[in-house]
Design a protein around this motif. Structure first.
Motif, PDB file in Angstrom:
ATOM      1  N   SER A   1      -0.317   1.692  -7.588  1.00 58.80           N
ATOM      2  CA  SER A   1      -0.317   2.049  -6.164  1.00 58.80           C
ATOM      3  C   SER A   1      -1.448   1.392  -5.384  1.00 58.80           C
ATOM      4  CB  SER A   1      -0.478   3.566  -6.034  1.00 58.80           C
ATOM      5  OG  SER A   1      -1.715   3.956  -6.608  1.00 58.80           O
ATOM      6  N   PHE A   2      -2.390   0.746  -6.064  1.00 59.91           N
ATOM      7  CA  PHE A   2      -3.601   0.222  -5.435  1.00 59.91           C
ATOM      8  C   PHE A   2      -4.315   1.313  -4.654  1.00 59.91           C
ATOM      9  CE2 PHE A   2      -0.971  -3.584  -5.977  1.00 59.91           C
ATOM     10  CZ  PHE A   2      -1.818  -4.294  -6.798  1.00 59.91           C
ATOM     11  N   ASN A   3      -4.288   2.511  -5.192  1.00 58.74           N
ATOM     12  CA  ASN A   3      -4.891   3.637  -4.500  1.00 58.74           C
ATOM     13  C   ASN A   3      -5.998   4.248  -5.352  1.00 58.74           C
ATOM     14  OD1 ASN A   3      -5.528   5.869  -3.037  1.00 58.74           O
ATOM     15  ND2 ASN A   3      -3.485   6.787  -3.107  1.00 58.74           N
TER      16      ASN A   3
ATOM     17  N   ARG B   1      -0.419   5.927   3.664  1.00 54.39           N
ATOM     18  CA  ARG B   1      -1.580   5.121   3.300  1.00 54.39           C
ATOM     19  C   ARG B   1      -1.574   3.793   4.040  1.00 54.39           C
ATOM     20  NH1 ARG B   1      -2.268   3.061  -1.493  1.00 54.39           N
ATOM     21  NH2 ARG B   1      -4.405   2.485  -1.204  1.00 54.39           N
TER      22      ARG B   1
ATOM     23  N   PRO C   1      -4.200  13.697   1.229  1.00 52.61           N
ATOM     24  CA  PRO C   1      -3.095  12.763   1.493  1.00 52.61           C
ATOM     25  C   PRO C   1      -2.636  12.037   0.221  1.00 52.61           C
ATOM     26  CG  PRO C   1      -5.051  12.205   2.810  1.00 52.61           C
ATOM     27  CD  PRO C   1      -5.388  13.413   2.031  1.00 52.61           C
ATOM     28  N   ASP C   2      -3.542  11.835  -0.740  1.00 53.54           N
ATOM     29  CA  ASP C   2      -3.167  11.107  -1.949  1.00 53.54           C
ATOM     30  C   ASP C   2      -2.141  11.859  -2.788  1.00 53.54           C
ATOM     31  OD1 ASP C   2      -4.757   8.952  -1.457  1.00 53.54           O
ATOM     32  OD2 ASP C   2      -6.518   9.885  -2.352  1.00 53.54           O
ATOM     33  N   LEU C   3      -1.990  13.157  -2.519  1.00 47.67           N
ATOM     34  CA  LEU C   3      -1.045  13.942  -3.320  1.00 47.67           C
ATOM     35  C   LEU C   3       0.322  14.071  -2.650  1.00 47.67           C
ATOM     36  CD1 LEU C   3      -3.389  16.795  -4.616  1.00 47.67           C
ATOM     37  CD2 LEU C   3      -2.541  14.816  -5.864  1.00 47.67           C
ATOM     38  N   VAL C   4       0.466  13.499  -1.435  1.00 50.82           N
ATOM     39  CA  VAL C   4       1.708  13.700  -0.682  1.00 50.82           C
ATOM     40  C   VAL C   4       2.922  13.140  -1.432  1.00 50.82           C
ATOM     41  CG1 VAL C   4       2.933  13.032   1.421  1.00 50.82           C
ATOM     42  CG2 VAL C   4       0.624  13.894   1.558  1.00 50.82           C
ATOM     43  N   ASP C   5       2.752  12.007  -2.118  1.00 51.25           N
ATOM     44  CA  ASP C   5       3.871  11.429  -2.875  1.00 51.25           C
ATOM     45  C   ASP C   5       4.088  12.113  -4.216  1.00 51.25           C
ATOM     46  OD1 ASP C   5       4.634   9.664  -1.024  1.00 51.25           O
ATOM     47  OD2 ASP C   5       3.779   7.891  -1.959  1.00 51.25           O
TER      48      ASP C   5
ATOM     49  N   THR D   1       5.646  15.961  -1.638  1.00 46.73           N
ATOM     50  CA  THR D   1       6.723  16.216  -0.687  1.00 46.73           C
ATOM     51  C   THR D   1       7.939  16.775  -1.412  1.00 46.73           C
ATOM     52  OG1 THR D   1       5.934  14.364   0.593  1.00 46.73           O
ATOM     53  CG2 THR D   1       8.134  15.148   1.097  1.00 46.73           C
TER      54      THR D   1
ATOM     55  N   ALA E   1     -10.721  -1.854   7.486  1.00 46.96           N
ATOM     56  CA  ALA E   1      -9.707  -2.461   6.634  1.00 46.96           C
ATOM     57  C   ALA E   1      -8.758  -3.375   7.399  1.00 46.96           C
ATOM     58  CB  ALA E   1      -8.905  -1.362   5.943  1.00 46.96           C
TER      59      ALA E   1
ATOM     60  N   TYR F   1       1.177  15.562   9.452  1.00 47.72           N
ATOM     61  CA  TYR F   1       0.724  14.231   9.040  1.00 47.72           C
ATOM     62  C   TYR F   1      -0.378  13.654   9.939  1.00 47.72           C
ATOM     63  CZ  TYR F   1       4.747  14.030   5.940  1.00 47.72           C
ATOM     64  OH  TYR F   1       5.648  14.268   4.950  1.00 47.72           O
TER      65      TYR F   1
ATOM     66  N   HIS G   1     -13.675  -8.908   8.104  1.00 49.55           N
ATOM     67  CA  HIS G   1     -12.803  -7.963   8.815  1.00 49.55           C
ATOM     68  C   HIS G   1     -13.186  -7.848  10.266  1.00 49.55           C
ATOM     69  CE1 HIS G   1     -10.135  -6.487   5.794  1.00 49.55           C
ATOM     70  NE2 HIS G   1     -11.117  -6.522   4.933  1.00 49.55           N
TER      71      HIS G   1
ATOM     72  N   ARG H   1       0.869  -1.188   0.000  1.00 51.63           N
ATOM     73  CA  ARG H   1       0.000   0.000   0.000  1.00 51.63           C
ATOM     74  C   ARG H   1       0.893   1.221   0.000  1.00 51.63           C
ATOM     75  NH1 ARG H   1      -5.866   0.824   1.146  1.00 51.63           N
ATOM     76  NH2 ARG H   1      -6.634  -1.171   0.460  1.00 51.63           N
ATOM     77  N   SER H   2       1.434   1.541  -1.165  1.00 51.06           N
ATOM     78  CA  SER H   2       2.309   2.706  -1.194  1.00 51.06           C
ATOM     79  C   SER H   2       1.448   3.955  -1.299  1.00 51.06           C
ATOM     80  CB  SER H   2       3.277   2.609  -2.367  1.00 51.06           C
ATOM     81  OG  SER H   2       2.564   2.467  -3.559  1.00 51.06           O
ATOM     82  N   GLY H   3       2.041   5.090  -1.051  1.00 56.41           N
ATOM     83  CA  GLY H   3       1.314   6.343  -1.170  1.00 56.41           C
ATOM     84  C   GLY H   3       1.440   7.161   0.089  1.00 56.41           C
ATOM     85  N   ALA H   4       1.391   8.478  -0.106  1.00 51.00           N
ATOM     86  CA  ALA H   4       1.454   9.440   0.990  1.00 51.00           C
ATOM     87  C   ALA H   4       2.682   9.216   1.867  1.00 51.00           C
ATOM     88  CB  ALA H   4       0.174   9.394   1.819  1.00 51.00           C
ATOM     89  N   GLY H   5       3.808   8.840   1.247  1.00 50.33           N
ATOM     90  CA  GLY H   5       5.051   8.648   1.986  1.00 50.33           C
ATOM     91  C   GLY H   5       4.922   7.649   3.119  1.00 50.33           C
TER      92      GLY H   5
END
Lengths: 304, 151, 498
Positions: free
Chosen positions: C410-412, A55, C197-201, C183, A65, A87, B150, A48-52
């Motif tokens: 990214s599965f986002n 995510r 938050p989705d734009l942070v990367d 960032t 989840a 953050y 879940h 789950r990559s993203g938002a440094g």
């Protein structure tokens, strides 16, 4: 309170970054060693990559989840991130399980550099703190910059005077050192070990409590009279408010993993140094490292 | 009016961006460096403004070069973007295979397919092929939260 | 050295290693064609499968997957305007118009031959000059990169159509603005994220290309009632044979751009995507306004240039990886990690300790590139059949390809929403005749420019000293000025004679 009484048949690894990265490698190595050692029946991985890394973190916090058998791989930068109010994510929201491996900070120069020893480096910096530029593989205010700041503080200089040049990744910082773009490199031992073995780079000193078996002739800062340590650990966190029974199960499995041949083989394959803290001991360790990181970020001017 | 539109659009972009740039934090650590996190964004805003003005000034010369505007179905185009946005929100609850099939069917319907058989068969086929391919590559697809157990 | 080379030939030509090359190339091409799965993912997927192999076989397999994926990425660029990976974005500029004209088979064939030649050229370069080129890579420093990016930005004028130059610069600036989202390397904090938050990367290059080209193209097609794909463009086998005029047009392009691409690929701070853009814009400049059909409307040279450059650059990236142990990109970083895990130490020691590995990887590239051509050419007619689908099926498929292409990275789902928003903006801008290629250029170069400029200022204590202390920087600064000023004189010259 999250309840659970299923036993540890399966473990789900949440990786807050992409495939092939450091977190990913740690999670997959741990997972496959657990299977090989027969400690867990099945493991699964989710990137789950993203938002440094944010995510992955929010997945752990999301009641819809998360699952009991879920652990998120993380490392020292989670503490850096926790200091930044922007953050709104703090490691204390999660349940610390254990750190598995660690990588100590180090200051390096080129093998043919005029600086031969830590003493010479300290003398040069005391004469002019801005004379030497240090490359690093992280953003300003992040791990490699903090390693440099810790060194400056330990030798009695103002961390804010350090000339830190940020590069996008460890490899590029290493190239900057090798090509002479910067005079020195602030990084970790593990990131640089293959260049050290190849004889291209000399480690002046490491920020570890004692000398490493891999580098028996490299002194620590502490033994040289500058008491300072900096560790980039990699370890695992479980979902918030995990029941003690389930947490102890996770700790027990990882503790038993350490002595298995499967895990030892992984440590050799990746040249990892085992650094094991579990449960409350891990939480206390994080507490003390957080204090160190906060102080350094303040000194550098990254906390308002 | 239309001939001034490009210039006005560029100036609007510059204004919106420039306004956001003012929110970029400047930390005490930045005071010592030649470049702060605002430096490049400010240069971009300034350059964009200059180009916007130039576009307005030369509007009459530019207008001759632009191609004739073709008319089409605006509602369909907006509908298509809507389908995309909707499928983005469905990915988490429904998972990839179902969302893919639904998006494909909705897109085909929007572009004029009304026969039931193709509307069912093609999306189902594509979705199955996709799942098989990703399984072969050992890529774990997150299951839709509707179908998984879940805490 | 010659003994090592012979040992490498021996190792590479064992039947098992040949099988690895073929498997790698096949898997790579295939993964590269899938939405969202670029070379980095392809290589990462292969790592667990290599554990049982000996180091040489493992690296040969992963290298095959790597350049195979770059090879395969061009297919979707040409057929549906949706790039499979960032280094094939520029291929769509002329490849897609060719496909629309009914020449999909020829476009794919030109891409295949150019990729093959670029890869072969790169392999020769690697074979004869790797240690020498490694020294070149070492002399290029942050200030030089910053100025290389500035020089690259002057290509905006050539990427814009007639009467579009001002709009082109506006779009390049817009692309650079998009690159500043996320960032930043200066404070390490998110900026310009609108609190999302989705734009942070930051935004992803493939996402921007999918939004401005593929998705925007479909929406524009619906909006202007000219759905592409209705032409029933198809390819027969005879389309694959390039005629003599094509060969004459393409051969010099491939030679020039393979060299350029290879050199850019050797630089650890640049890479295949920048190489493909530089190749496209220099070739367009060389062709001038007399090219028929014009660049951007389906010129074969516009396909040959980026395709030969990106494959040569991919091979070039092995120079710093193998000789210095320095990865220049995300994909080579993953390869480096895999090599270390296999007990190899890339760098000068690799050359000395494991010459058979070093040379066999290079030798396998010759076989691999030949294999790619053999695998890909017969597939072209089948691939091009996609275009025979009726547009009310093909267009929704393109849409799904874009959505998956973004999601599978990214599965986002948040990234998918960002894709839709940028596509909507792009449709609006394209209706006003703004060109999109400069936006992509600005986006790629903008991020590199800021990072390198920031480093240059720290290294030179806040001054511009690098402009006169570094010859490479000085040369590129002058070239940038010439590129900016020269067109002004040329234009005023034309108006004077008019």
């Amino acid at each position: 309170m999250v309840h659970g009484d299923e036993d540890l048949a399966s473990l789900h690894f949440l990786v807050p970054g992409g495939a092939g990265g450091g977190w990913d490698t740690t999670a997959r190595a741990t997972g496959s060693a657990l299977i090989a050692a027969g400690l867990v029946d099945s493991v699964s991985f989710e990137n789950r990559s993203g938002a440094g890394g944010g995510r992955g973190f929010s997945t752990m916090l999301d009641p819809r989840a998360r699952t009991l058998s879920m652990v998120m791989v993380s490392s020292t930068p989670i503490l850096v991130r926790s200091q930044r109010s922007e953050y709104r994510q703090n490691w204390r929201q999660l349940t610390p399980v254990a750190s598995m491996i660690g990588d100590y900070g180090a200051i390096m120069v080129r093998a043919d550099a005029p600086l031969q020893s830590l003493a010479q480096l300290v003398d040069a910096l005391r004469a002019d703190p801005r004379a030497i530029k240090f490359a690093g593989g992280s953003n300003r205010g992040d791990t490699d910059h903090l390693i440099l700041a810790a060194v400056f503080q330990a030798v009695g200089l103002e961390p804010a005077q350090a000339r830190y040049v940020p590069y996008g990744a460890g490899g590029q910082a290493m190239l900057a050192l090798l090509s002479g773009e910067t005079g020195a490199l602030a990084s970790t031992v593990g990131e640089s070990i293959h260049q050290v073995r190849a004889g291209n780079v000399r480690v002046l000193a490491i920020l570890a409590p004692e000398r490493l078996p891999e580098l028996p002739r490299v002194p620590t800062f502490t033994e040289s009279g500058y008491p300072v340590e900096f560790l980039n650990w990699r370890g695992f966190f479980a979902v918030p408010d995990l029941e003690a029974v389930q947490r102890d199960r996770l700790i027990d499995v990882l503790t038993r993993l350490r002595s298995t041949e499967a895990w030892q083989a992984m440590l050799r394959r990746y040249s990892w140094v085992p650094v094991f803290h579990a449960g409350d001991d891990f939480a206390r360790y994080l507490d003390s490292q957080e204090t160190q990181i906060r102080a350094l970020m303040h000194a550098l001017g990254f906390l308002g | 009016m239309r001939r001034f539109l490009p210039g006005l659009v560029v100036l609007t972009l510059a204004a919106v961006y420039g306004w956001q740039v003012m929110d970029i934090a400047i930390l005490p650590a930045d005071a010592r460096e030649a470049m702060s996190a605002r430096t490049l964004p400010l240069v971009l805003t300034a350059a964009m403004t200059v180009i916007g003005v130039l576009l307005l000034v030369t509007a009459h010369a530019q207008a001759t070069a632009s191609s004739p505007v073709r008319r089409g179905d605006g509602r369909k185009a907006v509908g298509l973007l809507g389908v995309c946005a909707l499928s983005a929100t469905l990915l988490d609850p429904l998972g990839v295979p179902v969302t893919t099939a639904l998006t494909l069917a909705a897109g085909m319907w929007l572009l004029g397919e009304r026969r039931i058989l193709p509307l069912l068969a093609i999306p189902a086929f594509v979705s199955v092929v996709l799942v098989v391919l990703l399984l072969l590559l050992a890529i774990d697809l997150p299951a839709g939260s509707l179908w998984s157990k879940h805490v | 050295m010659f003994d090592g080379f012979l040992a490498g030939v021996d190792t590479a030509f064992t039947s098992f290693n040949m099988l690895m090359v073929i498997t790698g190339c096949f898997a790579g091409t295939f993964i590269g064609m899938l939405p969202g799965l670029g070379p980095a993912t392809a290589v990462a997927l292969m790592i667990p499968m290599t554990w049982g192999l000996d180091p040489a076989a493992a690296i040969i397999l992963m290298a095959g997957v790597y350049y195979g994926a770059v090879f395969g990425g061009s297919t979707s660029s040409i057929l549906i305007n949706a790039p499979g990976c960032s280094s094939t974005v520029a291929t769509a500029f002329d490849g897609y118009p060719m496909a629309q004209r009914g020449a999909a088979g020829k476009a794919l064939a030109v891409a295949a031959w150019s990729s093959f030649s670029g890869g072969m050229f790169g392999a020769v370069g690697l074979l004869v000059a790797a240690p020498l080129l490694a020294k070149l890579a070492m002399t290029f420093q942050s200030p030089d990169y910053a100025l290389l990016m500035l020089l690259g930005l002057t290509a905006v004028a050539s990427l814009s159509g007639h009467g579009q130059v001002l709009k082109g610069y506006a779009m390049a600036l817009f692309g650079m603005m998009l690159a500043t989202v996320g960032t930043d390397g200066i404070t390490g904090l998110p900026r310009l994220t609108f609190g999302q938050p989705d734009l942070v990367d930051g935004l992803n290059f493939v996402l921007i290309a999918m939004a401005t080209y593929a998705l925007a193209e479909v929406v524009l097609g619906v909006l202007e009632d000219r759905l592409p794909g209705d032409g029933g463009a198809t390819a027969r086998f005879r389309d694959l044979a390039l005629n003599r005029a094509d060969v004459r047009a393409v051969a010099p392009v491939i030679a020039r751009q393979s060299l350029l691409g290879f050199l850019v690929g050797v630089l650890p701070g640049a890479g295949a995507t920048i190489a493909s853009f530089l190749a496209y814009s220099t070739e367009k400049n060389l062709a001038g306004a007399t090219a028929r059909p014009p660049f951007g409307e389906g010129n074969v040279r516009g396909v040959a240039a980026p395709e030969s450059a990106n494959n040569a650059a991919t091979t070039g990236a092995f120079v710093p990886l193998l000789t210095l142990g320095i990865p220049g990109s995300g994909t080579t970083a993953i390869l480096l990690g895999a090599m270390i895990a296999h007990g190899l130490q890339p760098g000068p020691r690799l050359y000395a300790d494991h010459p058979e590995v070093f040379w066999s990887v290079i030798v396998s590239m010759f076989v691999g590139n030949l294999m790619l051509l053999v695998i890909n050419l017969p597939m072209i007619p089948w691939l091009a059949k996609v275009l025979r689908l009726p547009s009310h099926v093909l267009m929704p498929l393109v849409v799904v390809f874009c959505l998956l292409g973004v999601y599978l990275v990214s599965f986002n789902p948040g990234d998918v929403l960002v894709l839709v928003v940028i596509a909507a903006i792009a449709v609006f801008l394209r209706r006003l005749d703004f060109p999109m290629a400069p936006l992509l250029l600005g986006f790629i170069l903008g991020g590199y420019l800021e990072d390198n400029l920031q480093r240059a200022f720290i290294l030179y204590d806040g001054g511009l000293g690098f402009l006169w202390q570094r010859p490479a920087s000085a040369v590129m600064a002058i070239a940038t000025l010439v590129c900016l000023v020269l067109p002004l004189f040329r234009r005023s010259g034309i108006t004077a004679t008019d």
